[in-house]
Design a protein around this motif. Structure first.
Motif, PDB file in Angstrom:
ATOM      1  N   GLY A 171      92.967  14.418 -12.481  1.00  0.00           N
ATOM      2  CA  GLY A 171      94.265  15.063 -12.654  1.00  0.00           C
ATOM      3  C   GLY A 171      94.120  16.508 -13.102  1.00  0.00           C
ATOM      4  O   GLY A 171      94.830  17.399 -12.615  1.00  0.00           O
ATOM      5  N   SER A 218      93.009  18.495 -10.099  1.00  0.00           N
ATOM      6  CA  SER A 218      94.110  18.737  -9.157  1.00  0.00           C
ATOM      7  C   SER A 218      95.077  19.784  -9.706  1.00  0.00           C
ATOM      8  O   SER A 218      95.595  20.626  -8.954  1.00  0.00           O
ATOM      9  N   LEU A 268     100.521  15.568  -7.258  1.00  0.00           N
ATOM     10  CA  LEU A 268      99.882  14.979  -8.439  1.00  0.00           C
ATOM     11  C   LEU A 268     100.039  15.885  -9.655  1.00  0.00           C
ATOM     12  O   LEU A 268     100.339  15.412 -10.770  1.00  0.00           O
ATOM     13  N   ASN A 296     103.576  15.562 -10.876  1.00  0.00           N
ATOM     14  CA  ASN A 296     103.809  14.301 -11.593  1.00  0.00           C
ATOM     15  C   ASN A 296     103.261  14.366 -13.016  1.00  0.00           C
ATOM     16  O   ASN A 296     103.899  13.881 -13.967  1.00  0.00           O
TER      17      ASN A 296
END
Length: 211
Positions: A30, A33, A94, A97
């Protein structure tokens, strides 16, 4: 043999069988990204990408034919850009989110703090109201000062009346006929003052002989 009997039992679910994917650290992926999405959202990325595409077009258009690796129609460049777009969209989603999760946690924390502050404010308001009610029955400084001033004035007035009574010369006994009761009885003439117990008026009246 025991494993075979256990596998044949119908009251136990079978273990899932499928392709085992390699495990990875979701938090690290994460963060990676988010770094990519943050880099792609800057002006430097757009400038560098524009320069690379311009060089690509120039080389494959102006270079000799045997040195061109992607001639006109630029099929390989189209494939690279499509691959980049296909990976960029999920990475950006991602990152969004994760940002949404952080915003939700921050919002819940702000709501919890707002609730605590509201409860504290209501408690302080009740305490202040209780103190005001309690102080309403307590003598204030101004009230005590006014009462002391009034008492001092009364004491000064009483002292002045007593001083006047002591400095006044005594009257003769047996005054002229037609004089008042105070003169015929040998008493003192009444002063211009209210009758109270400070000057001994009521005590003198009790001691005065009845006519």
């Amino acid at each position: 043999m025991a494993d075979q009997r256990r596998a044949e039992r119908l009251d136990q679910p079978r273990e899932p069988r499928g392709i085992t994917l390699p495990r990875f650290d979701a938090e690290a992926f994460g963060r990676w990204s988010e770094g990519i999405a943050r880099g792609m959202g800057t002006a430097n990325f757009i400038v560098y990408m524009t320069v690379v595409i311009a060089l690509w077009f120039g080389w494959n258009t102006l270079a000799p034919a045997d040195l061109r690796f992607d001639p006109y129609t630029f099929t390989f460049l189209t494939l690279v850009l499509s691959l980049q777009a296909s990976y960029a969209a999920p990475l950006i989603l991602l990152a969004q989110n994760r940002q949404t999760d952080r915003d939700r946690v921050a919002l819940e924390e702000d709501r919890r703090r707002a609730t605590m502050q509201k409860a504290d404010t209501e408690y302080l308001a009740r305490e202040v109201a209780a103190l005001r009610i309690a102080l309403g029955e307590v003598a204030t400084r101004d009230f005590l000062r006014s009462e002391l001033v009034r008492l001092a004035e009364e004491l000064d007035a009483a002292a002045q009346r007593r001083q006047k009574r002591e400095l006044r010369p005594p009257e003769r006994t047996g005054g002229r006929p037609g004089s008042g009761e105070g003169r015929s009885g040998g008493g003192e003439p009444p002063l211009d003052e209210p009758r109270d117990d400070l000057d001994g008026d009521y005590v003198r009246d009790r001691r005065r002989p009845e006519s």
